[in-house]
Design an enzyme around this catalytic site. Structure first.
Site, PDB file in Angstrom:
ATOM      1  N   HIS A 151      18.591 -30.353   7.960  1.00 23.41           N
ATOM      2  CA  HIS A 151      17.408 -29.595   8.383  1.00 23.41           C
ATOM      3  C   HIS A 151      17.797 -28.171   8.713  1.00 23.41           C
ATOM      4  O   HIS A 151      18.925 -27.907   9.127  1.00 23.41           O
ATOM      5  CB  HIS A 151      16.735 -30.253   9.602  1.00 23.41           C
ATOM      6  CG  HIS A 151      17.657 -30.523  10.747  1.00 23.41           C
ATOM      7  ND1 HIS A 151      18.528 -31.593  10.760  1.00 23.41           N
ATOM      8  CD2 HIS A 151      17.863 -29.861  11.915  1.00 23.41           C
ATOM      9  CE1 HIS A 151      19.223 -31.580  11.885  1.00 23.41           C
ATOM     10  NE2 HIS A 151      18.845 -30.530  12.606  1.00 23.41           N
ATOM     11  N   CYS A 172      13.683 -39.381   8.848  1.00 17.81           N
ATOM     12  CA  CYS A 172      13.003 -40.219   7.844  1.00 17.81           C
ATOM     13  C   CYS A 172      11.801 -40.914   8.479  1.00 17.81           C
ATOM     14  O   CYS A 172      10.742 -41.037   7.849  1.00 17.81           O
ATOM     15  CB  CYS A 172      13.966 -41.240   7.246  1.00 17.81           C
ATOM     16  SG  CYS A 172      15.112 -40.546   6.032  1.00 17.81           S
TER      17      CYS A 172
END
Ligand code: AMP
Ligand code: ZN
Length: 122
Positions: A104, A8
């Site tokens: 991811h 983030c």
């Protein structure tokens, strides 16, 4: 978004990265410790911890994420066709070897041999 999550922070630009792709849903950047000549991380902007946290409601964006993989791979030097290609890995949870708790996909490619770390955290 998470205040403390590494990815983030990268998405917000608070930590430097080498971005290779950005749209309104996803980013891709170079892995800081590449396990292959080409090693990219494709990351949704949404803070989702891992593949353990997705289900049928996530089909559409997950489909868009998977469909981006060849485009990003080929735009960044992976060679198309049976003699080329790439590896896609999603580590999930401790038993999956996940270190960064934001979903991811590792996209790895380039001529072999690769480093001993060819499967991250294996
Ligand atoms: P995983 O073990 O699947 O959670 O993978 C996390 C990946 O993030 C590893 O391959 C790391 O090398 C990579 N990584 C950690 N910190 C950074 C960073 N600041 N920029 C780019 N990649 C990173
Ligand atoms: Zn996050």
């Amino acid at each position: 978004m998470s205040d403390t999550c590494l990815f983030c922070k990268i998405i917000r630009g608070e930590i430097p990265s080498t971005m290779v792709y950005e749209d309104d849903e996803f980013v891709a950047f170079k892995d800081i410790a590449p396990a292959a000549p080409i090693h990219l991380l494709l990351v949704p902007r949404q803070h989702i911890v891992s593949l353990q946290d997705v289900g049928p409601a996530d089909r559409e964006w997950l489909g868009r994420m998977m469909a981006l993989v060849p485009q990003i791979a080929f735009d960044n030097g992976c060679e198309p066709g049976p003699a080329g290609g790439f590896r896609v890995v999603a580590n999930s949870g401790a038993h999956g070897g996940q270190e960064v708790d934001h979903l991811h996909l590792h996209i790895m490619g380039g001529p072999r041999p690769w480093s001993a770390r060819s499967i991250p955290n294996a």
